[in-house]
Every structure is written in structure tokens, then in C-alpha cells.
Write a protein that holds these residues in place. Structure first.
Motif, PDB file in Angstrom:
ATOM      1  N   PHE A   1       3.098 -13.392  -2.660  1.00 26.73           N
ATOM      2  CA  PHE A   1       2.914 -11.956  -2.821  1.00 26.73           C
ATOM      3  C   PHE A   1       4.233 -11.217  -3.032  1.00 26.73           C
ATOM      4  N   ASN A   2       5.177 -11.387  -2.129  1.00 22.57           N
ATOM      5  CA  ASN A   2       6.440 -10.641  -2.271  1.00 22.57           C
ATOM      6  C   ASN A   2       7.255 -11.050  -3.489  1.00 22.57           C
TER       7      ASN A   2
ATOM      8  N   ASP B   1       4.556   1.032  -1.019  1.00 17.13           N
ATOM      9  CA  ASP B   1       4.340  -0.409  -1.168  1.00 17.13           C
ATOM     10  C   ASP B   1       5.123  -1.190  -0.113  1.00 17.13           C
ATOM     11  N   TRP B   2       6.376  -0.832   0.061  1.00 15.32           N
ATOM     12  CA  TRP B   2       7.210  -1.562   1.018  1.00 15.32           C
ATOM     13  C   TRP B   2       6.770  -1.315   2.454  1.00 15.32           C
TER      14      TRP B   2
ATOM     15  N   GLY C   1       2.150 -14.374   1.761  1.00 12.54           N
ATOM     16  CA  GLY C   1       2.983 -13.179   1.639  1.00 12.54           C
ATOM     17  C   GLY C   1       4.430 -13.501   1.326  1.00 12.54           C
TER      18      GLY C   1
ATOM     19  N   MET D   1       4.625  -8.250  -5.711  1.00 12.42           N
ATOM     20  CA  MET D   1       5.386  -7.022  -5.410  1.00 12.42           C
ATOM     21  C   MET D   1       6.401  -6.719  -6.509  1.00 12.42           C
TER      22      MET D   1
ATOM     23  N   GLU E   1       3.713  -0.531   3.491  1.00  9.90           N
ATOM     24  CA  GLU E   1       2.463  -1.273   3.700  1.00  9.90           C
ATOM     25  C   GLU E   1       2.750  -2.753   3.881  1.00  9.90           C
ATOM     26  N   ASP E   2       3.617  -3.295   3.058  1.00  5.32           N
ATOM     27  CA  ASP E   2       3.941  -4.717   3.143  1.00  5.32           C
ATOM     28  C   ASP E   2       4.552  -5.059   4.508  1.00  5.32           C
TER      29      ASP E   2
ATOM     30  N   MET F   1       2.504  -7.383   7.151  1.00  6.61           N
ATOM     31  CA  MET F   1       3.102  -8.666   7.568  1.00  6.61           C
ATOM     32  C   MET F   1       3.454  -8.650   9.051  1.00  6.61           C
TER      33      MET F   1
ATOM     34  N   SER G   1      -4.564  -3.145   4.538  1.00 11.22           N
ATOM     35  CA  SER G   1      -4.413  -3.883   3.294  1.00 11.22           C
ATOM     36  C   SER G   1      -5.482  -3.498   2.275  1.00 11.22           C
TER      37      SER G   1
END
Length: 126
Positions: free
Chosen positions: A83-84, A97-98, A79, A88, A100-101, A105, A17
Motif C-alpha cells: 500500500f505505502n 492521506d498521510w 501496508g 500511496m 489516515e495511513d 496502521m 479505512s
């Protein structure tokens, strides 16, 4: 033993992160209001809290599993609900990005599951 495994999972998650946020603050600066060095500096306190929680997990007092579990649940809720849907979407996410997310998570869920097992007194069998 589960607490130590959860601590290592959280170390990996937080490093991923932090590296991601540094990348967004430098390479993607200005893409959204969340992508700047100023925003990164403001968010470093959260990583300090994460480091403190992880340190407590490594030290291992009796209440450490509860603290770690609450920490994981709070980050998961953030998240999912903030966050999302907000950050995002404003960042115009790409594949990095996706990925890592999802990895971040996922690691939070793994750590939460391990800590929940510890809190409930359950054990994993070989």
C-alpha cells in the motif's frame, strides 16, 4: 478481555479505512487508478473479511486471538510492502492521506499487540 479490546480497535480502524476509501473513490476519483468506485467495489470483499474476523473476536472462541493476530499481521505487511510504496505514491497523497495511513496502521499495531499479549497469555495490570 484483551480480545474484546482488540476487536473494538479493529472496528475503529476499519471504519476509518472504509470512510477514507469512499472519500478517495468519490472526491478524488480519477486521481490514480486506485481512486474509483469500481476499485472500491472490488475492495469491499476485504472489508467483508475484516467484519468476519472482528465478529469472531467478539464471539470469542479459543482460536479467535490467533485469527485476529494473523489478520493484523497480514494487513500490516500489506501496508508496509504494497500500500505505502505503490498505492500511496500513485495517489499523490496529501495531509488527509498521510494522517489516515498513520492512524490506520497505528490501530492495526495496537490490535496486534493486544492479540499477541492474549496469545502469549500475558495480562495488562492496573
Amino acid at each position: 478481555m484483551l480480545v474484546l479490546h482488540a476487536a473494538w480497535v479493529l472496528v475503529v480502524a476499519m471504519v476509518i479505512s472504509l470512510v477514507y476509501e469512499i472519500w478517495r473513490a468519490t472526491s478524488k476519483a480519477g486521481t490514480s487508478r486506485h481512486d474509483s468506485l469500481q476499485n472500491l467495489w472490488g475492495g469491499l470483499a476485504l472489508y467483508g473479511i475484516a467484519a468476519a474476523v472482528i465478529a469472531v473476536l467478539f464471539v470469542g472462541p479459543a482460536w479467535a486471538a490467533w485469527l485476529g493476530l494473523l489478520f493484523c499481521v497480514a494487513w500490516i505487511a500489506y501496508g508496509i510492502f504494497v500500500f505505502n510504496p505503490v498505492v500511496m505514491c500513485e495517489r499523490k497523497p496529501g495531509i488527509i492521506d498521510w494522517v489516515e495511513d498513520l492512524v490506520f496502521m497505528g490501530l492495526l499495531f495496537v490490535a496486534a499487540a493486544l492479540l499477541l499479549y492474549e496469545v502469549l497469555g500475558w495480562e495488562l495490570q492496573r
